[in-house]
Motif scaffolding. Structure first.
Motif, PDB file in Angstrom:
ATOM      1  N   HIS A 226       0.885  -1.163   0.000  1.00 16.43           N
ATOM      2  CA  HIS A 226       0.000   0.000   0.000  1.00 16.43           C
ATOM      3  C   HIS A 226       0.926   1.217   0.000  1.00 16.43           C
ATOM      4  N   LYS A 227       1.316   1.620  -1.185  1.00 21.65           N
ATOM      5  CA  LYS A 227       2.371   2.631  -1.339  1.00 21.65           C
ATOM      6  C   LYS A 227       1.884   4.003  -0.859  1.00 21.65           C
ATOM      7  N   GLY A 228       2.751   4.683  -0.124  1.00 19.54           N
ATOM      8  CA  GLY A 228       2.430   6.023   0.340  1.00 19.54           C
ATOM      9  C   GLY A 228       1.330   6.059   1.384  1.00 19.54           C
ATOM     10  N   TRP A 229       1.152   4.969   2.105  1.00 20.22           N
ATOM     11  CA  TRP A 229       0.047   4.869   3.069  1.00 20.22           C
ATOM     12  C   TRP A 229       0.211   5.839   4.228  1.00 20.22           C
ATOM     13  N   PHE A 230       1.453   5.938   4.741  1.00 20.65           N
ATOM     14  CA  PHE A 230       1.719   6.780   5.905  1.00 20.65           C
ATOM     15  C   PHE A 230       2.338   8.114   5.497  1.00 20.65           C
ATOM     16  N   MET A 231       2.195   9.107   6.344  1.00 16.89           N
ATOM     17  CA  MET A 231       2.963  10.332   6.172  1.00 16.89           C
ATOM     18  C   MET A 231       4.432  10.025   6.474  1.00 16.89           C
ATOM     19  N   ALA A 232       5.318  10.944   6.142  1.00 14.96           N
ATOM     20  CA  ALA A 232       6.753  10.737   6.333  1.00 14.96           C
ATOM     21  C   ALA A 232       7.082  10.525   7.806  1.00 14.96           C
ATOM     22  N   GLY A 233       8.076   9.679   8.040  1.00  8.60           N
ATOM     23  CA  GLY A 233       8.572   9.476   9.396  1.00  8.60           C
ATOM     24  C   GLY A 233       7.873   8.393  10.177  1.00  8.60           C
ATOM     25  N   ASN A 234       7.059   7.556   9.503  1.00 11.91           N
ATOM     26  CA  ASN A 234       6.358   6.486  10.206  1.00 11.91           C
ATOM     27  C   ASN A 234       7.336   5.538  10.893  1.00 11.91           C
ATOM     28  N   GLU A 235       6.952   5.102  12.085  1.00 10.69           N
ATOM     29  CA  GLU A 235       7.849   4.287  12.909  1.00 10.69           C
ATOM     30  C   GLU A 235       7.184   2.977  13.333  1.00 10.69           C
ATOM     31  N   ASP A 236       7.289   2.657  14.605  1.00 12.64           N
ATOM     32  CA  ASP A 236       6.794   1.412  15.175  1.00 12.64           C
ATOM     33  C   ASP A 236       5.285   1.258  14.947  1.00 12.64           C
ATOM     34  N   LEU A 237       4.791   0.009  14.983  1.00 10.14           N
ATOM     35  CA  LEU A 237       3.359  -0.273  14.899  1.00 10.14           C
ATOM     36  C   LEU A 237       2.903  -1.034  16.142  1.00 10.14           C
ATOM     37  N   SER A 238       1.659  -0.774  16.546  1.00  7.80           N
ATOM     38  CA  SER A 238       1.038  -1.509  17.647  1.00  7.80           C
ATOM     39  C   SER A 238      -0.432  -1.703  17.322  1.00  7.80           C
ATOM     40  N   PHE A 239      -0.959  -2.902  17.625  1.00  6.20           N
ATOM     41  CA  PHE A 239      -2.341  -3.235  17.276  1.00  6.20           C
ATOM     42  C   PHE A 239      -3.219  -3.298  18.514  1.00  6.20           C
ATOM     43  N   ASN A 240      -4.440  -2.785  18.385  1.00  8.56           N
ATOM     44  CA  ASN A 240      -5.442  -2.836  19.438  1.00  8.56           C
ATOM     45  C   ASN A 240      -6.600  -3.702  18.956  1.00  8.56           C
ATOM     46  N   PRO A 241      -6.662  -4.985  19.355  1.00  7.35           N
ATOM     47  CA  PRO A 241      -7.713  -5.862  18.852  1.00  7.35           C
ATOM     48  C   PRO A 241      -9.102  -5.517  19.380  1.00  7.35           C
ATOM     49  N   VAL A 242      -9.186  -4.791  20.490  1.00  8.84           N
ATOM     50  CA  VAL A 242     -10.489  -4.404  21.045  1.00  8.84           C
ATOM     51  C   VAL A 242     -11.150  -3.354  20.166  1.00  8.84           C
ATOM     52  N   ARG A 243     -10.380  -2.370  19.753  1.00  9.09           N
ATOM     53  CA  ARG A 243     -10.910  -1.288  18.926  1.00  9.09           C
ATOM     54  C   ARG A 243     -10.677  -1.520  17.435  1.00  9.09           C
ATOM     55  N   LYS A 244      -9.989  -2.629  17.088  1.00  9.45           N
ATOM     56  CA  LYS A 244      -9.650  -2.930  15.696  1.00  9.45           C
ATOM     57  C   LYS A 244      -8.895  -1.770  15.053  1.00  9.45           C
ATOM     58  N   GLU A 245      -7.897  -1.288  15.778  1.00  9.11           N
ATOM     59  CA  GLU A 245      -7.076  -0.160  15.328  1.00  9.11           C
ATOM     60  C   GLU A 245      -5.604  -0.541  15.420  1.00  9.11           C
ATOM     61  N   TYR A 246      -4.790   0.160  14.649  1.00 12.33           N
ATOM     62  CA  TYR A 246      -3.352   0.078  14.861  1.00 12.33           C
ATOM     63  C   TYR A 246      -2.785   1.481  14.889  1.00 12.33           C
ATOM     64  N   TYR A 247      -1.617   1.607  15.543  1.00 19.19           N
ATOM     65  CA  TYR A 247      -1.049   2.915  15.841  1.00 19.19           C
ATOM     66  C   TYR A 247       0.387   3.012  15.338  1.00 19.19           C
ATOM     67  N   THR A 248       0.773   4.227  14.981  1.00 18.97           N
ATOM     68  CA  THR A 248       2.165   4.523  14.704  1.00 18.97           C
ATOM     69  C   THR A 248       2.470   5.923  15.200  1.00 18.97           C
ATOM     70  N   VAL A 249       3.756   6.251  15.276  1.00 20.89           N
ATOM     71  CA  VAL A 249       4.202   7.604  15.571  1.00 20.89           C
ATOM     72  C   VAL A 249       5.121   8.047  14.442  1.00 20.89           C
ATOM     73  N   THR A 250       5.222   9.361  14.248  1.00 19.47           N
ATOM     74  CA  THR A 250       6.134   9.891  13.232  1.00 19.47           C
ATOM     75  C   THR A 250       7.272  10.622  13.931  1.00 19.47           C
ATOM     76  N   GLU A 251       8.477  10.526  13.360  1.00 18.97           N
ATOM     77  CA  GLU A 251       9.663  10.924  14.108  1.00 18.97           C
ATOM     78  C   GLU A 251      10.235  12.297  13.774  1.00 18.97           C
ATOM     79  N   TYR A 252       9.953  12.868  12.605  1.00 20.34           N
ATOM     80  CA  TYR A 252      10.672  14.068  12.186  1.00 20.34           C
ATOM     81  C   TYR A 252      10.169  15.305  12.919  1.00 20.34           C
ATOM     82  N   ASP A 253      11.126  16.107  13.409  1.00 21.70           N
ATOM     83  CA  ASP A 253      10.755  17.293  14.177  1.00 21.70           C
ATOM     84  C   ASP A 253       9.906  18.246  13.343  1.00 21.70           C
ATOM     85  N   SER A 254       8.988  18.903  14.017  1.00 19.96           N
ATOM     86  CA  SER A 254       8.005  19.828  13.456  1.00 19.96           C
ATOM     87  C   SER A 254       6.927  19.125  12.633  1.00 19.96           C
ATOM     88  N   ASP A 255       6.884  17.797  12.703  1.00 18.97           N
ATOM     89  CA  ASP A 255       5.866  17.040  11.961  1.00 18.97           C
ATOM     90  C   ASP A 255       5.616  15.705  12.675  1.00 18.97           C
TER      91      ASP A 255
END
Length: 386
Positions: free
Chosen positions: A349-378
């Motif tokens: 899925h090309k270009g799915w995340f904004m720049a600086g995407n990092e680690d992933l974590s899944f929440n099976p209760v809410r059916k969500e997954y999370y990431t953080v972005t690393e670059y300063d000011s964004d």
């Protein structure tokens, strides 16, 4: 992630043949022998109980809930330069944390990792790791109801009356019961005791204060101590990069998965051997919250596989499907998402995340997954529906 992976000159000169023959590597293979991937559990830190007793006697051994309720910073709704995958939530850090070049966010986990019900003492929580180069690691404890947060520094007890900061990359974290697992790139996995969060004086320096009457951690109010670690048993002779970590509650028993960040075309020094890209799972004990080990303290993998996707910052699996986060650089570039099932070709899925995407974590209760972005000011915490 901004680290270099370096073998010693001795290994570089003397081990090209051994590297090529190592059964842990991926040349011509996809499935690996899980028995070749072992970790040695350390003894618990002998100084932690003494320090814990001291802080408890002073009324300064606090809970995760207390940290959340003392939050002194706040997220705000963000408008990130999103990729092709639209997040259902986007939260920006306060201006100081967004703009700082000293601290860089890396790993994310949630209270859904901690317990299968999704909350911790009725709090819906994110924890995010940040590293300060060659210096220390802090965690942001975020209350998703209030979107307020507070930083806590990771420390290592070195004496019955002292501790130091921990200088690792902290590229991935995973919360399991009362234990927080943090990857240590060249060593293995560190474990931290969430039943021991200590309130300290707000002052400069880390550890015992100069007057010997208290403790400090570079201006932070709380510290979280390391209790044990899991060390890669093959050492530098057959290295593994502990770049990220995640939890899979759909496995039985629950599993912890670690994986490697490798750049395009990367090879071992002075060889033509490609650096392998591997994902490895270890069984977890839901009662003790430790990795499952034998009577010698050895944790042996329950699954190991080569996955030829470069620049992976994080991944998780659930019900046999893997979700993989690949970074491509700063904006205007964007990050990619891969979905993969063993035995099939990964779907990009090309270009799915904004720049600086990092680690992933899944929440099976809410059916969500999370990431953080690393670059300063964004910098954002982003939530996506599966």
């Amino acid at each position: 992630m901004r680290y270099a992976f370096v073998l010693t000159a001795f290994l570089s000169l003397c081990l090209p043949v051994a590297i090529a023959a190592d059964p842990r590597y991926c040349e011509g293979k996809t499935t690996l022998n899980d028995k070749d991937f072992t970790l040695k559990e350390s003894a618990d830190n002998v100084h932690l109980p003494v320090l814990a007793k001291y802080f408890k006697s002073k009324g300064k051994n606090v809970s995760v809930t207390a940290v959340l309720e003392s939050a002194n910073r706040a997220l705000s709704k963000g408008s990130p330069s999103v990729g092709n995958g639209s997040p259902v939530e986007a939260w920006a850090w306060n201006s100081g944390d967004d703009n700082t070049k000293d601290w860089v966010p890396q790993g994310i986990t949630s209270s859904a990792d901690a317990f299968g019900k999704g909350t911790w003492n009725d709090h819906n929580v994110w924890i995010v790791s940040w590293y300060r180069d060659k210096d220390s690691v802090r965690l942001s404890f975020v209350d998703r109801k209030t979107h307020k947060y507070r930083h806590v520094m990771l420390v290592y007890p070195t004496a019955d009356d002292d501790f130091i900061s921990i200088a690792i990359h902290a590229g991935g974290i995973m919360w399991y019961g009362n234990v927080l697992y943090v990857v240590d790139t060249k060593v293995g996995i560190r474990a931290f005791d969430l039943d021991n969060i200590w309130e300290i004086e707000i002052a400069d320096g880390v550890g015992k204060t100069k007057d010997g009457k208290g403790y400090s951690a570079d201006g932070y109010l709380y510290v979280l101590p390391q209790i044990r670690y899991y060390k890669w048993t093959a050492g530098d002779a057959s290295p593994f990069r502990f770049s990220w970590v995640s939890l899979d509650r759909s496995d039985s028993p629950d599993t912890l998965m670690v994986g490697e960040f490798v750049r395009q075309g990367e090879k071992f020094p002075n060889t033509k051997t490609p650096v392998p890209i591997r994902y490895v799972k270890y069984d977890l004990d839901a009662t003790t919250r430790r990795l499952h080990t034998d009577d010698k303290g050895i944790a042996t993998a329950s699954w190991a596989h080569c996955v030829n996707i470069v620049n992976v910052q994080g991944a998780f699996s659930y019900e046999k499907t893997f979700y993989i986060s690949r970074s491509t650089g700063k904006a205007p570039k964007s990050g990619d998402l891969f979905t993969w099932e063993q035995g099939k070709t990964a779907k990009e899925h090309k270009g799915w995340f904004m720049a600086g995407n990092e680690d992933l974590s899944f929440n099976p209760v809410r059916k969500e997954y999370y990431t953080v972005t690393e670059y300063d000011s964004d910098r954002y915490i982003l939530a996506y529906k599966v």
